[in-house]
Design a protein around this motif. Structure first.
Motif, PDB file in Angstrom:
ATOM      1  N   ALA A 173       0.814  -1.216   0.000  1.00  0.00           N
ATOM      2  CA  ALA A 173       0.000   0.000   0.000  1.00  0.00           C
ATOM      3  C   ALA A 173       0.845   1.262   0.000  1.00  0.00           C
ATOM      4  CB  ALA A 173      -0.937   0.000   1.203  1.00  0.00           C
ATOM      5  N   THR A 174       2.090   1.168   0.425  1.00  0.00           N
ATOM      6  CA  THR A 174       2.969   2.344   0.441  1.00  0.00           C
ATOM      7  C   THR A 174       3.969   2.326  -0.711  1.00  0.00           C
ATOM      8  OG1 THR A 174       4.475   1.232   1.990  1.00  0.00           O
ATOM      9  CG2 THR A 174       2.760   2.631   2.926  1.00  0.00           C
ATOM     10  N   GLY A 175       3.883   1.312  -1.589  1.00  0.00           N
ATOM     11  CA  GLY A 175       4.725   1.304  -2.775  1.00  0.00           C
ATOM     12  C   GLY A 175       6.019   0.530  -2.655  1.00  0.00           C
ATOM     13  N   ILE A 176       6.140  -0.319  -1.647  1.00  0.00           N
ATOM     14  CA  ILE A 176       7.333  -1.137  -1.504  1.00  0.00           C
ATOM     15  C   ILE A 176       6.953  -2.608  -1.507  1.00  0.00           C
ATOM     16  CG2 ILE A 176       8.577   0.651  -0.227  1.00  0.00           C
ATOM     17  CD1 ILE A 176       7.979  -0.818   2.361  1.00  0.00           C
ATOM     18  N   VAL A 204      -0.565 -10.018  -5.749  1.00  0.00           N
ATOM     19  CA  VAL A 204      -1.342  -9.519  -4.618  1.00  0.00           C
ATOM     20  C   VAL A 204      -2.375  -8.518  -5.112  1.00  0.00           C
ATOM     21  CG1 VAL A 204      -1.230  -8.210  -2.458  1.00  0.00           C
ATOM     22  CG2 VAL A 204       0.560  -9.876  -3.011  1.00  0.00           C
ATOM     23  N   LYS A 205      -3.584  -8.638  -4.603  1.00  0.00           N
ATOM     24  CA  LYS A 205      -4.687  -7.736  -4.962  1.00  0.00           C
ATOM     25  C   LYS A 205      -4.972  -6.807  -3.792  1.00  0.00           C
ATOM     26  CE  LYS A 205      -8.718  -9.048  -4.161  1.00  0.00           C
ATOM     27  NZ  LYS A 205      -9.949  -9.880  -4.062  1.00  0.00           N
ATOM     28  N   LEU A 206      -5.066  -5.511  -4.109  1.00  0.00           N
ATOM     29  CA  LEU A 206      -5.376  -4.528  -3.073  1.00  0.00           C
ATOM     30  C   LEU A 206      -6.091  -3.360  -3.745  1.00  0.00           C
ATOM     31  CD1 LEU A 206      -4.877  -4.231  -0.004  1.00  0.00           C
ATOM     32  CD2 LEU A 206      -2.841  -2.876  -0.564  1.00  0.00           C
ATOM     33  N   TYR A 217       4.205   6.550 -10.123  1.00  0.00           N
ATOM     34  CA  TYR A 217       3.682   5.290  -9.595  1.00  0.00           C
ATOM     35  C   TYR A 217       2.908   5.516  -8.300  1.00  0.00           C
ATOM     36  CZ  TYR A 217       3.344   0.717  -7.488  1.00  0.00           C
ATOM     37  OH  TYR A 217       2.852  -0.416  -6.888  1.00  0.00           O
ATOM     38  N   VAL A 218       3.443   6.332  -7.418  1.00  0.00           N
ATOM     39  CA  VAL A 218       2.780   6.594  -6.136  1.00  0.00           C
ATOM     40  C   VAL A 218       1.415   7.231  -6.361  1.00  0.00           C
ATOM     41  CG1 VAL A 218       2.889   7.989  -4.023  1.00  0.00           C
ATOM     42  CG2 VAL A 218       4.898   6.715  -4.777  1.00  0.00           C
ATOM     43  N   ALA A 219       1.325   8.137  -7.342  1.00  0.00           N
ATOM     44  CA  ALA A 219       0.035   8.762  -7.647  1.00  0.00           C
ATOM     45  C   ALA A 219      -0.949   7.735  -8.194  1.00  0.00           C
ATOM     46  CB  ALA A 219       0.234   9.901  -8.643  1.00  0.00           C
TER      47      ALA A 219
END
Length: 248
Positions: free
Chosen positions: A17-20, A121-123, A181-183
């Protein structure tokens, strides 16, 4: 990057969820480390490259494709190579996520033999593709094509492929900077400011805003039932090819 020896499934989801995401140095490694690439490979769902040869393969009925039928076998096959970043701890955590409905596999079968597949992984509206394998020509491409079709049918917006490879580039993957990517990730997880975000790859095109309706990973299965194409044979290949659209 930081190291971790035990990977709680909740911590794993927080990382995505935080991009890592976590990796190990080898199959035998005891520790995992968190990775945040400066540039991220993603496949824009409307730009998946459906070549004529792949389209023919999809429509041939040669392969049967399933979802979540053999998750443990898929992740084991992905780890069964000379160099792998999937150690026992990561495999255990992924299997736990699968048990809770947050991780899924796509399997490709030929004559009842598992010949290819992928897992991830699905989120929210995002799917984080972890790894794929292929034991027959085009088997991994078929798995990825089915995943993209599944995401398009189910109102997803972000397919994360982590690192760019020639194989992924040939299927339409692009590299975007971390900020982009974060956006895109924030939008896929329900954040504000999604809209249309430039791809950072010089293509001059944006990514579509999130579709109406909640994400549904199994919407494709119901669609195939309605069309009378359950998962094998030539008929289902026509539906998948139609969902993927552009051919070149």
């Amino acid at each position: 990057m930081g190291t971790v020896t035990r990977l709680d499934p909740r911590l794993l989801l927080q990382g995505y969820a935080t991009g890592i995401f976590p990796m190990a140095d080898s199959r035998e490694a005891d520790e995992l480390f968190w990775v945040e690439p400066r540039n991220r490979a993603i496949i824009p769902l409307d730009r998946f490259h459906l070549s004529r040869s792949l389209k023919r393969t999809l429509r041939s009925g040669r392969f049967e494709v399933t979802v979540d039928r053999a998750f443990a076998d898929v992740i084991a096959a992905c780890a069964d190579r000379d160099e792998t970043w999937i150690n026992a701890e990561l495999e255990h955590a992924m299997r736990a996520l699968h048990g809770s409905g947050h991780a899924h596999s796509v399997e490709v079968w030929e004559a009842q033999e598992l010949v290819g597949g992928l897992y991830g992984v699905k989120l929210g509206r995002a799917f984080f593709g972890e790894s794929m394998f292929s034991r027959r020509t085009d088997a991994s491409k078929v798995a990825l094509a089915w995943l993209v079709a599944r995401m398009k049918a189910g109102n997803f917006t972000l397919l994360d492929c982590q690192f760019m490879t020639e194989h992924l580039a040939s299927l339409g993957a692009v590299s975007v900077p971390r900020e982009t990517y974060v956006a895109l990730l924030a939008a896929a997880l329900g954040g504000v400011g999604a809209g249309v975000v430039g791809d950072g790859a010089g293509a001059g095109e944006g990514f579509a805003a999130p579709p109406a309706g909640p994400p549904d990973f199994f919407a494709l299965d119901r669609l195939l039932e309605l069309t009378g194409a359950p998962g094998a044979g030539a008929a289902v290949g026509y539906v998948i090819a139609q969902l993927l659209g552009q051919t070149s």
